[in-house]
Design a protein around this motif. Sequence first.
Motif, mmCIF file in Angstrom:
data_model
loop_
_atom_site.group_PDB
_atom_site.id
_atom_site.type_symbol
_atom_site.label_atom_id
_atom_site.label_comp_id
_atom_site.label_asym_id
_atom_site.label_seq_id
_atom_site.Cartn_x
_atom_site.Cartn_y
_atom_site.Cartn_z
ATOM 1 N N VAL A 150 -8.960 -20.068 -4.760
ATOM 2 C CA VAL A 150 -8.562 -18.632 -5.227
ATOM 3 C C VAL A 150 -7.368 -18.826 -6.235
ATOM 4 O O VAL A 150 -6.477 -19.387 -5.883
ATOM 5 C CB VAL A 150 -8.228 -17.964 -4.062
ATOM 6 N N HIS A 180 -4.352 -6.727 -6.428
ATOM 7 C CA HIS A 180 -4.174 -5.481 -5.717
ATOM 8 C C HIS A 180 -4.252 -4.269 -6.280
ATOM 9 O O HIS A 180 -3.226 -3.910 -7.008
ATOM 10 C CB HIS A 180 -3.281 -5.566 -4.603
ATOM 11 N N LEU A 204 -10.457 -10.557 -6.881
ATOM 12 C CA LEU A 204 -10.255 -11.928 -6.788
ATOM 13 C C LEU A 204 -10.708 -12.661 -8.054
ATOM 14 O O LEU A 204 -12.000 -12.476 -8.706
ATOM 15 C CB LEU A 204 -10.920 -12.524 -5.548
ATOM 16 N N VAL A 237 -9.061 -4.712 -3.561
ATOM 17 C CA VAL A 237 -8.738 -6.130 -4.182
ATOM 18 C C VAL A 237 -9.566 -6.721 -4.981
ATOM 19 O O VAL A 237 -10.916 -6.492 -4.669
ATOM 20 C CB VAL A 237 -8.277 -7.078 -2.789
ATOM 21 N N GLU A 287 -6.310 -15.984 -8.315
ATOM 22 C CA GLU A 287 -5.312 -14.733 -8.355
ATOM 23 C C GLU A 287 -6.013 -13.698 -7.477
ATOM 24 O O GLU A 287 -7.052 -13.660 -7.216
ATOM 25 C CB GLU A 287 -5.449 -14.449 -9.963
ATOM 26 N N THR A 288 -5.291 -12.835 -6.557
ATOM 27 C CA THR A 288 -5.488 -11.850 -5.985
ATOM 28 C C THR A 288 -5.015 -10.640 -6.458
ATOM 29 O O THR A 288 -3.765 -10.512 -6.574
ATOM 30 C CB THR A 288 -4.929 -12.221 -4.575
ATOM 31 N N LEU A 315 -12.120 -13.826 1.664
ATOM 32 C CA LEU A 315 -11.331 -14.997 1.252
ATOM 33 C C LEU A 315 -11.926 -16.270 2.046
ATOM 34 O O LEU A 315 -12.351 -17.434 1.496
ATOM 35 C CB LEU A 315 -10.107 -15.032 1.782
ATOM 36 N N LEU A 373 -10.677 -8.134 3.138
ATOM 37 C CA LEU A 373 -10.138 -9.151 2.475
ATOM 38 C C LEU A 373 -10.214 -10.779 3.136
ATOM 39 O O LEU A 373 -10.753 -11.623 2.452
ATOM 40 C CB LEU A 373 -8.512 -9.089 1.830
#
Length: 321
Positions: free
Chosen positions: A303, A308, A315, A313, A305-306, A291, A287
């Motif tokens: 970014v 999980h 994005l 993950v 929203e992340t 990123l 991740l």
Amino acid sequence: MKYLEITIITTTAASELAAELLTAEGSSGISIVDKNDLLALSKEKAAWDYIEDGLLEKMGEHARVSGYFDLEAGAEAILRLEKRAARLNGHELGIDLGPMEIVKREIDDNDWIDLWKKHFVPVNIGGITIVPEWLAGGAATDGAQKNVFLNPGMAFGTGEHETTRGCIELLQRAGIAGKTVIDLGCGSGILGLTAAALGAARVTMIDIDALAVKAARHNVLINAENGLDVSFITVTEGDLFQKADMRADVIAANLASGLLISAAKDITAHLNPGGALILSGIIEERLEGVLKAYRDVLGADAVKETLHLGDWVALLLLKGE
């Protein structure tokens, strides 16, 4: 037509690594069968009620990552994969690789269809329900739920795996209605069809794999037969990065982390200013690398929203005006 299926038996955490090994050998698509996926669906009540009795018990504790090759190429690929697996087992990678056992079998198209009919069940993901083609007659008709009909063929992408589910969840939050969308590495076409069901103005599905393109086109026809307007969908075989004039308001890319990182500049170049980028296929351990790659291109605040899901993950990123 007969194919050689090569399966690497590994763990959830190492399934992306196994997928990358098979892809590097030229696999025509990747299938990941993981008990943890169905367990997650069961907890979220995301699957309909007719998962085959005893299916979870039959699946075992390991993830099975499979690639598909023509018979001659596959025999050579096995030798190289065995050497690569042995080298990986000799290094400390920080994740449990599991047995990394390599299993092969010959299959034909009919075997593949029978396998999917046993294991692919309708899946609810937010306001979208992914429905197997052979169950179309029993699909829910609740106006609040939008159905996407699918026969994955050998291109994969059914909504059961966290990587696909993450993309579908974020597509529903990205404001798709009236937008142009690219489904990059479309596989079965599930993301592009979801975008169409959500009201996209134009959808382009693109993949370098001829089998994926064939499956996506078939799925477009299936959905047309079941009432979805597909007049604005285009399915293209080729490499997006060689099509400089192809751009969209939204790009969905469910790809291996390594490819997402190396192609960050190329992917974002095809996104219109103010557009949304949805990335998935990211294992937790990769991740930070993903990123960094996209923040370097789009800025530190890109970014939004992340998400999980299990060990994976997805994005949601925005490109500045």
